[in-house]
Design a protein around this motif. Sequence first.
Motif, short mmCIF file in Angstrom:
data_model
loop_
_atom_site.label_atom_id
_atom_site.label_comp_id
_atom_site.label_asym_id
_atom_site.label_seq_id
_atom_site.Cartn_x
_atom_site.Cartn_y
_atom_site.Cartn_z
N MET A 285 -25.83 -8.34 -35.76
CA MET A 285 -25.43 -9.20 -36.87
C MET A 285 -26.41 -10.38 -36.96
SD MET A 285 -22.89 -7.60 -38.00
CE MET A 285 -21.66 -6.39 -37.52
N THR A 286 -27.60 -10.12 -37.46
CA THR A 286 -28.66 -11.13 -37.47
C THR A 286 -28.49 -12.16 -38.57
OG1 THR A 286 -30.01 -9.66 -38.82
CG2 THR A 286 -30.31 -9.54 -36.43
N ASN A 287 -27.60 -11.88 -39.51
CA ASN A 287 -27.42 -12.81 -40.61
C ASN A 287 -26.44 -13.92 -40.28
OD1 ASN A 287 -25.48 -10.91 -40.42
ND2 ASN A 287 -25.11 -10.72 -42.63
N LEU A 288 -25.88 -13.93 -39.03
CA LEU A 288 -24.99 -14.99 -38.60
C LEU A 288 -25.61 -15.71 -37.41
CD1 LEU A 288 -21.48 -13.31 -38.73
CD2 LEU A 288 -22.48 -14.86 -40.40
N THR A 289 -25.23 -16.97 -37.28
CA THR A 289 -25.72 -17.73 -36.13
C THR A 289 -24.98 -17.29 -34.88
OG1 THR A 289 -24.10 -19.49 -36.38
CG2 THR A 289 -26.15 -19.70 -37.64
N PRO A 290 -25.56 -17.46 -33.71
CA PRO A 290 -24.86 -17.13 -32.47
C PRO A 290 -23.56 -17.88 -32.33
CG PRO A 290 -27.19 -17.40 -32.05
CD PRO A 290 -26.98 -17.83 -33.49
N ALA A 291 -23.54 -19.14 -32.84
CA ALA A 291 -22.31 -19.91 -32.74
C ALA A 291 -21.19 -19.28 -33.56
CB ALA A 291 -22.57 -21.35 -33.21
N GLN A 292 -21.54 -18.75 -34.73
CA GLN A 292 -20.53 -18.09 -35.56
C GLN A 292 -20.01 -16.82 -34.88
OE1 GLN A 292 -23.09 -17.98 -39.12
NE2 GLN A 292 -21.37 -18.92 -40.24
N LEU A 293 -20.96 -16.03 -34.38
CA LEU A 293 -20.54 -14.80 -33.70
C LEU A 293 -19.66 -15.10 -32.49
CD1 LEU A 293 -23.88 -12.76 -33.85
CD2 LEU A 293 -21.82 -12.41 -35.22
N GLU A 294 -20.02 -16.15 -31.76
CA GLU A 294 -19.21 -16.52 -30.60
C GLU A 294 -17.82 -16.95 -31.02
OE1 GLU A 294 -18.04 -17.03 -26.79
OE2 GLU A 294 -19.89 -16.09 -27.51
N GLU A 295 -17.75 -17.70 -32.14
CA GLU A 295 -16.44 -18.15 -32.63
C GLU A 295 -15.58 -16.96 -33.04
OE1 GLU A 295 -14.48 -21.23 -35.85
OE2 GLU A 295 -16.40 -20.28 -36.27
N PHE A 296 -16.19 -16.01 -33.75
CA PHE A 296 -15.43 -14.82 -34.19
C PHE A 296 -14.96 -14.01 -32.97
CE2 PHE A 296 -18.21 -14.81 -38.25
CZ PHE A 296 -17.45 -15.84 -38.78
N ASP A 297 -15.87 -13.89 -32.02
CA ASP A 297 -15.52 -13.13 -30.82
C ASP A 297 -14.41 -13.84 -30.04
OD1 ASP A 297 -16.01 -11.01 -28.77
OD2 ASP A 297 -16.57 -12.75 -27.56
N ALA A 298 -14.54 -15.17 -29.87
CA ALA A 298 -13.51 -15.92 -29.14
C ALA A 298 -12.18 -15.86 -29.87
CB ALA A 298 -13.97 -17.37 -28.96
N THR A 299 -12.21 -15.95 -31.19
CA THR A 299 -10.97 -15.88 -31.96
C THR A 299 -10.31 -14.51 -31.80
OG1 THR A 299 -11.88 -17.43 -33.59
CG2 THR A 299 -9.97 -16.14 -34.26
N PHE A 300 -11.10 -13.44 -31.85
CA PHE A 300 -10.55 -12.09 -31.68
C PHE A 300 -9.89 -11.94 -30.31
CE2 PHE A 300 -10.69 -7.69 -30.42
CZ PHE A 300 -10.28 -7.01 -31.56
N ARG A 301 -10.64 -12.39 -29.29
CA ARG A 301 -10.10 -12.24 -27.94
C ARG A 301 -8.86 -13.11 -27.73
NH1 ARG A 301 -13.40 -14.36 -24.67
NH2 ARG A 301 -15.27 -14.75 -25.90
N TYR A 302 -8.79 -14.26 -28.40
CA TYR A 302 -7.63 -15.12 -28.26
C TYR A 302 -6.38 -14.45 -28.82
CZ TYR A 302 -4.50 -19.11 -28.80
OH TYR A 302 -3.42 -19.95 -28.74
N PHE A 303 -6.50 -13.81 -29.96
CA PHE A 303 -5.32 -13.20 -30.58
C PHE A 303 -5.08 -11.76 -30.11
CE2 PHE A 303 -6.28 -16.65 -33.56
CZ PHE A 303 -5.03 -17.24 -33.64
N ASP A 304 -6.06 -11.18 -29.44
CA ASP A 304 -5.85 -9.86 -28.81
C ASP A 304 -5.19 -10.08 -27.45
OD1 ASP A 304 -5.90 -7.21 -28.05
OD2 ASP A 304 -8.00 -7.29 -27.38
N ARG A 305 -3.92 -10.48 -27.51
CA ARG A 305 -3.24 -10.93 -26.29
C ARG A 305 -2.97 -9.79 -25.31
NH1 ARG A 305 -2.07 -16.14 -27.15
NH2 ARG A 305 -1.76 -16.86 -29.30
N ASP A 306 -2.82 -8.58 -25.79
CA ASP A 306 -2.55 -7.46 -24.88
C ASP A 306 -3.81 -6.79 -24.37
OD1 ASP A 306 -3.35 -6.37 -27.24
OD2 ASP A 306 -1.57 -5.12 -27.56
N GLY A 307 -5.00 -7.31 -24.80
CA GLY A 307 -6.26 -6.80 -24.29
C GLY A 307 -6.58 -5.39 -24.71
N THR A 308 -6.08 -4.94 -25.85
CA THR A 308 -6.32 -3.55 -26.29
C THR A 308 -7.56 -3.42 -27.17
OG1 THR A 308 -4.82 -3.95 -28.16
CG2 THR A 308 -3.86 -2.97 -26.17
N ASN A 309 -8.23 -4.55 -27.47
CA ASN A 309 -9.43 -4.57 -28.30
C ASN A 309 -9.15 -4.16 -29.74
OD1 ASN A 309 -12.14 -5.41 -28.10
ND2 ASN A 309 -12.86 -3.29 -28.29
#
Length: 514
Positions: free
Chosen positions: A373-397
């Motif tokens: 995803m080269t059209n996004l900054t690393p900070a944005q990708l990290e935020e999206f990833d952190a947000t996904f992992r935060y709400f994926d509470r059961d760890g099922t991805n």
Amino acid sequence: MIWIIILRFTIEDISEEGLSAMDGLLLWCQRKTAPYKEVSVQNFSYSWQSGLAFCALIHRHRPDLLDYHALDKEDMRGNTALAFDVAERHLGIPKLLDVEDVCDVNRPDERSVMTYVAQYFHAFSSLSKAETAGRRLGKFADVMQSVFDLQHDYEVRVGQLIAAVHAKQEEWRRARFEPVYAGARAHSDAFNEYKAGTKRSWTNEKLELDTLLGNIQTKRVTYNLAPFVPKPGLAPRDLEAAWNELAASEVRHRKSINQYIRESRDLLQRKYGAEANGIQAALNGISNELAALSGGLDDQLDTVNGLITRARPLSAALRRLAELELQCSRANIDEHDYTVYSVGDLEYDSGMMMKALEKKARFIENQSVVRNMTNLTPAQLEEFDATFRYFDRDGTNVLNDVEFRAALDSLGHLFSDNEFAALYDQLSCGSEYISFEVYIRFMVELTEDQTTPEQLLQSFSVIAGDKEYVTEDDLRMSELSPPSIAYLVRAMPRSDLSANGYDYLAYLRGVFQR
């Protein structure tokens, strides 16, 4: 002269309670006929005319020869004739008198009647002596038979007891032990059952045999018989020798059982220790390789998947270990000498290891998705990833509809219910979840079109009412979902301008690094 001869050889030797000759004979007749009320013997003349006295003497000694009670008591001649005939036929007493000599004369001749009655006395005296001798021999035979039966019973029972004792010893000699606790325990239980059942019955039998032998010897002494000597191998000393040998065999057998129980317990502990230590070593190896993970994402993913493949068989090893622990519990083994790891410890460590491996694999997969995803900054990708992992509470991805909407709300993307339902149906393709890849691609598309730092700043400013900080109440008033509010409150720093405020500008600077 004839009477003197008769008196000398037939009557004179008669004696009854100190009386002799005629008086003794008369007393004998009186005593023998006393039970018969129709008979009263007072002399050797008139007392015999009815014939009942003769019949009474015969019936008293030989009731099988005539039925006294069936006689016609008035038939003098018939009764007399019957007595004479029966005496002659069955007792060998000749008819020294005729019926007429007794019944048809005014006074029967006393000497003749006395001579004839004396024949009854001698006949019945001989019979009495024979009966006495028979009774004596019969009693002796009965005693000897009784003693023989007791002796035979003693010898049979002693033989059976000794044979049973020898058979049990042979069974123990043939017993084969293996260092397996269940088998050793079975031998121990069988021995305890023997002690509580068979051995006690044998002890009781031995005591009864000792008593029986004493009774036999006492009975033989009572009848002046020689002491009883059992057959060879059945004597009291033989039984006592077998009993002492049994006691020694019991000690040896119990010692063997205890030895094999100890050996089986030690072997069981060794097996448990080897299995537990092996599982822990495998977990340590996997943990070390996971910690040393390096290289490209594809290589890392291959390595992690290989570790997962190696970790899966540990569940079978844990089941074997649980079975060994159950066997240890049955063997009363509370502490282990060859390991410090319990089933519970290893199950927990194994579970945590599998979760770490699966989480690592998902993380690498997600990183593989976002690396292009080269059209996004690393900070944005990290935020999206952190947000996904935060709400994926059961760890099922994956995210369900509630989790996905909360993630969007936390990132400032608000949709009406209808808009969200249509969007989620499109992204999930009708399933109940959306994957990380779908989520990231959607967020990229959404950010490219709508989510700029300026737009987010504007959104926060609107919610805050143009204040330079935003409060929890402001967020609630904006209809954000509770999970989104919780995430933002957690992520945003506190504002210096208000005790209840959060600095959204500093938050955005941190996210977008500008």
